[in-house]
Design a protein around this motif. Structure first.
Motif, PDB file in Angstrom:
ATOM      1  N   ILE A 243       0.840  -1.209   0.000  1.00 34.90           N
ATOM      2  CA  ILE A 243       0.000   0.000   0.000  1.00 34.90           C
ATOM      3  C   ILE A 243       0.869   1.251   0.000  1.00 34.90           C
ATOM      4  O   ILE A 243       0.635   2.216  -0.750  1.00 34.90           O
ATOM      5  CB  ILE A 243      -0.949  -0.005   1.215  1.00 34.90           C
ATOM      6  CG1 ILE A 243      -2.037  -1.074   1.006  1.00 34.90           C
ATOM      7  CG2 ILE A 243      -1.588   1.362   1.433  1.00 34.90           C
ATOM      8  CD1 ILE A 243      -2.895  -1.316   2.229  1.00 34.90           C
ATOM      9  N   VAL A 244       1.883   1.234   0.880  1.00 34.33           N
ATOM     10  CA  VAL A 244       2.783   2.399   0.948  1.00 34.33           C
ATOM     11  C   VAL A 244       3.478   2.622  -0.410  1.00 34.33           C
ATOM     12  O   VAL A 244       3.607   3.768  -0.890  1.00 34.33           O
ATOM     13  CB  VAL A 244       3.813   2.199   2.073  1.00 34.33           C
ATOM     14  CG1 VAL A 244       4.893   3.285   2.015  1.00 34.33           C
ATOM     15  CG2 VAL A 244       3.118   2.235   3.427  1.00 34.33           C
ATOM     16  N   ALA A 245       3.894   1.494  -1.022  1.00 30.30           N
ATOM     17  CA  ALA A 245       4.563   1.609  -2.326  1.00 30.30           C
ATOM     18  C   ALA A 245       3.609   2.195  -3.370  1.00 30.30           C
ATOM     19  O   ALA A 245       3.995   3.039  -4.201  1.00 30.30           O
ATOM     20  CB  ALA A 245       5.081   0.243  -2.777  1.00 30.30           C
ATOM     21  N   LEU A 246       2.350   1.730  -3.330  1.00 31.59           N
ATOM     22  CA  LEU A 246       1.351   2.249  -4.284  1.00 31.59           C
ATOM     23  C   LEU A 246       1.056   3.720  -4.024  1.00 31.59           C
ATOM     24  O   LEU A 246       0.874   4.521  -4.951  1.00 31.59           O
ATOM     25  CB  LEU A 246       0.066   1.417  -4.203  1.00 31.59           C
ATOM     26  CG  LEU A 246       0.159   0.007  -4.790  1.00 31.59           C
ATOM     27  CD1 LEU A 246      -1.076  -0.800  -4.451  1.00 31.59           C
ATOM     28  CD2 LEU A 246       0.343   0.087  -6.318  1.00 31.59           C
ATOM     29  N   TRP A 247       1.003   4.093  -2.726  1.00 33.96           N
ATOM     30  CA  TRP A 247       0.797   5.509  -2.402  1.00 33.96           C
ATOM     31  C   TRP A 247       1.909   6.376  -3.042  1.00 33.96           C
ATOM     32  O   TRP A 247       1.650   7.443  -3.574  1.00 33.96           O
ATOM     33  CB  TRP A 247       0.821   5.702  -0.874  1.00 33.96           C
ATOM     34  CG  TRP A 247      -0.509   5.397  -0.216  1.00 33.96           C
ATOM     35  CD1 TRP A 247      -1.717   5.343  -0.785  1.00 33.96           C
ATOM     36  CD2 TRP A 247      -0.695   5.137   1.172  1.00 33.96           C
ATOM     37  NE1 TRP A 247      -2.695   5.036   0.136  1.00 33.96           N
ATOM     38  CE2 TRP A 247      -2.089   4.914   1.359  1.00 33.96           C
ATOM     39  CE3 TRP A 247       0.149   5.063   2.280  1.00 33.96           C
ATOM     40  CZ2 TRP A 247      -2.645   4.638   2.616  1.00 33.96           C
ATOM     41  CZ3 TRP A 247      -0.406   4.792   3.513  1.00 33.96           C
ATOM     42  CH2 TRP A 247      -1.791   4.568   3.682  1.00 33.96           C
TER      43      TRP A 247
END
Length: 263
Positions: A243-247
């Motif tokens: 999720i953090v990477a996608l953010w």
């Protein structure tokens, strides 16, 4: 002995005095000599019968005492064998009365010892049975048809004490593991789906079978739940990282990130 002889002499004196008084009375009355002889013989017979009866009673007492001594000796021999004691020794120089009293007292003492041992054996068996039912262990091996020795009772006491310690240890382990299992099930949203799991969660702690197999199964269940939790945490960590990477790739603003961070 001297006093006894004095009393016996007094008895003879009383008898002579009574016979002399009777003769005086008969003479005053004027009873013929022939009738006096008859009356004297009647008195003699009464006295003889009374004395014979008294002697017979005392002989009977002596026989009862001797019979009691024989029975007590037999009972003592039996009790000494049952209680695994050495042969009983008596003071041969004592009187019949004293010997009978001593033997009877010893019989009563040994009978009490026998009762006490049997009662303690019964109490230990009841404790052993209750503990074996909970721990699923075999009963202590002891001959229940004979009187237990002091050594047997001591071994049995130590065995029951060790089972009590084992029960307390397993009880503490069960309570601790059960608490952790319930918390893990709640955290994992896991509903008990086997009879064992339902027993662990719902069963009264005092009636749960604390067998070795059950304790091992309890530990295995706890390990499985801990492994599932660790796996879930690893998955969550991986998903959060994605999720953090996608953010970052989507350049999501911090405000939007904070609204989703609570999850």
């Amino acid at each position: 002995a001297a006093l006894s002889e004095v009393l016996a002499a007094e008895a003879v004196t009383c008898l002579n005095r009574a016979m002399a008084a009777l003769r005086d009375i008969w003479e005053e009355i004027g009873i013929p000599e022939e009738q006096r002889l008859e009356r004297t013989d009647t008195v003699r017979k009464h006295i003889k019968n009374l004395l014979d009866m008294m002697v017979a009673e005392e002989e009977s007492l002596k026989e009862r005492l001797l019979k009691s001594i024989v029975l007590c000796r037999k009972e003592l021999d039996t009790l000494c064998r049952e209680l695994q004691l050495g042969p009983f020794e008596t003071e041969e120089e004592s009187t019949i009365l004293q010997m009978e009293k001593n033997l009877r007292t010893c019989v009563e003492v040994l009978q009490k010892q026998k009762r006490d041992r049997k009662q303690e054996l019964k109490a230990l068996q009841e404790q052993d049975q209750a503990l074996c039912d909970i721990l699923c262990t075999p009963l202590f091996s002891i001959d229940t048809n004979s009187v237990p020795s002091l050594e047997d009772l001591d071994r049995y006491r130590r065995h029951v004490a060790s089972l009590n310690s084992l029960k307390e240890q397993r009880q503490e382990e069960f309570v601790s593991n059960k608490r952790q299992i319930i918390l893990l099930m709640e955290e994992l949203d896991h509903t008990p789906d086997t009879s064992f799991e339902r027993d662990v969660v719902c069963e009264d702690e005092k009636v749960f079978c604390l067998s070795k197999d059950n304790i091992m199964a309890l530990q295995k269940l706890l390990q499985q739940l801990e492994a599932q939790r660790a796996l879930n945490e690893a998955v969550c960590t991986e998903l959060r990282a994605r999720i953090v990477a996608l953010w970052e790739r989507l350049q999501i603003p911090e405000e939007e990130r904070e609204s989703s961070a609570v999850h």
